[in-house]
Enzyme design. Structure first.
Site, PDB file in Angstrom:
ATOM      1  N   SER A  61       2.475  -2.084  -9.196  1.00 29.68           N
ATOM      2  CA  SER A  61       1.397  -2.205 -10.172  1.00 29.68           C
ATOM      3  C   SER A  61       1.834  -1.736 -11.555  1.00 29.68           C
ATOM      4  CB  SER A  61       0.181  -1.379  -9.745  1.00 29.68           C
ATOM      5  OG  SER A  61      -0.214  -1.716  -8.442  1.00 29.68           O
TER       6      SER A  61
HETATM    7  N1  SAH Z   1       0.950   0.822  -4.037  1.00 27.41           N
HETATM    8  C1  SAH Z   1       2.104  -0.051  -4.174  1.00 27.41           C
HETATM    9  C2  SAH Z   1       1.749  -1.468  -4.601  1.00 27.41           C
HETATM   10  C3  SAH Z   1       1.002  -2.149  -3.546  1.00 27.41           C
HETATM   11  S1  SAH Z   1       1.266  -3.893  -3.409  1.00 27.41           S
HETATM   12  C4  SAH Z   1       3.112   0.519  -5.131  1.00 27.41           C
HETATM   13  O1  SAH Z   1       2.844   1.554  -5.755  1.00 27.41           O
HETATM   14  O2  SAH Z   1       4.199  -0.059  -5.238  1.00 27.41           O
HETATM   15  C5  SAH Z   1       0.247  -4.087  -1.970  1.00 27.41           C
HETATM   16  C6  SAH Z   1       0.898  -3.642  -0.686  1.00 27.41           C
HETATM   17  O3  SAH Z   1      -0.111  -3.673   0.320  1.00 27.41           O
HETATM   18  C7  SAH Z   1       1.988  -4.587  -0.205  1.00 27.41           C
HETATM   19  O4  SAH Z   1       3.156  -3.856   0.046  1.00 27.41           O
HETATM   20  C8  SAH Z   1       1.427  -5.181   1.067  1.00 27.41           C
HETATM   21  O5  SAH Z   1       2.402  -5.471   2.044  1.00 27.41           O
HETATM   22  C9  SAH Z   1       0.488  -4.086   1.525  1.00 27.41           C
HETATM   23  N2  SAH Z   1      -0.571  -4.504   2.440  1.00 27.41           N
HETATM   24  C10 SAH Z   1      -1.325  -5.636   2.414  1.00 27.41           C
HETATM   25  N3  SAH Z   1      -2.226  -5.634   3.416  1.00 27.41           N
HETATM   26  C11 SAH Z   1      -2.036  -4.470   4.099  1.00 27.41           C
HETATM   27  C12 SAH Z   1      -2.658  -3.891   5.241  1.00 27.41           C
HETATM   28  N4  SAH Z   1      -3.663  -4.506   5.894  1.00 27.41           N
HETATM   29  N5  SAH Z   1      -2.217  -2.691   5.676  1.00 27.41           N
HETATM   30  C13 SAH Z   1      -1.215  -2.053   5.034  1.00 27.41           C
HETATM   31  N6  SAH Z   1      -0.586  -2.548   3.948  1.00 27.41           N
HETATM   32  C14 SAH Z   1      -0.994  -3.745   3.482  1.00 27.41           C
END
Ligand code: SAH
Length: 214
Positions: A61
């Site tokens: 992000s």
């Molecule tokens: N917080 C992260 C950015 C998140 S991007 C950072 O600081 O880099 C969103 C993430 O959520 C992705 O890695 C994706 O694989 C994960 N994601 C999506 N659905 C999910 C779920 N149901 N459970 C756990 N992770 C999930």
């Protein structure tokens, strides 16, 4: 990296100007080396205020959004936080400086492994990780003071609301896949919840199931 320190100072000043007034949040952002969380090819851009691509079609992000979400959590050092969507681990690393313990769940195995390596290299010992589908929360570690979801849900998952302590806050982007979503702050009250919209955002969708392969 020449100029990196300047870029960092510029970004922090810019965040302050845009309303990130909580000094502890700005301090945490300064302490986490964002360049360690982005691809080598993107390192020179690590301190620009923009989202950057991460492996497996995901993204890290924009610093402003990380700062705004962190500030909206109203953390203190006694709190236990759950993050859903570890991704690169950047948001969890920021949270680890402001809370007692951070539990973080990621559904894509190789992403989680890389994030775990970063936490170890940076000596962040108060982060607990799990491979799984975060929509169900983390019942064994609940209740939480705060829950932050960094992927967008089509609806607020009730499991997550149920895992909040009284007066706890759930921060979650809600809206259609690949459309405009709203970042909601949901506070658990004695009888029900109160909901505040923070701003319009765009996050990758919350997916179900676990992905183990590379
Ligand atoms: N917080 C992260 C950015 C998140 S991007 C950072 O600081 O880099 C969103 C993430 O959520 C992705 O890695 C994706 O694989 C994960 N994601 C999506 N659905 C999910 C779920 N149901 N459970 C756990 N992770 C999930």
């Amino acid at each position: 990296m020449p100029g990196a320190e300047n870029a960092k100072i510029r970004l922090i000043m810019d965040l302050r100007r845009r309303g990130i007034t909580d000094a502890s949040v700005l301090d945490a952002l300064e302490r986490v080396p964002r360049e360690e969380f982005v691809d080598i090819a993107q390192r020179s851009r690590a301190w620009e205020d923009r989202a950057l691509p991460a492996p497996h079609g995901q993204s890290i992000s924009q610093p402003y959004i990380v700062a705004l979400m962190t500030q909206a959590l109203e953390l203190n050092e006694r709190m236990i936080v759950l993050e859903i969507g570890t991704g690169t681990g950047y948001q969890a690393a920021v949270l680890s400086h402001l809370a007692r313990r951070v539990y973080t769940i990621e559904r894509i195995a190789p992403l989680l492994k890389q994030a775990e390596e970063r936490f170890a290299a940076l000596g962040l010992r108060n982060i607990v990780t799990r491979l799984g589908d975060g929509s169900a929360g983390w019942p064994e570690a609940a209740p939480f003071d705060r829950i932050i979801v960094t992927a967008a849900a089509e609806e607020v998952p009730q499991h997550l609301v149920d895992q909040l302590k009284p007066d706890g806050i759930l921060l979650i982007p809600v809206g259609p896949r690949d459309g405009d979503q709203n970042l909601l702050s949901i506070r658990r009250e004695i009888d029900g919840v109160s909901v505040k919209t923070i701003l319009a955002v765009r996050f990758v969708p919350l997916e179900s199931g676990v992905k183990r392969g590379g």
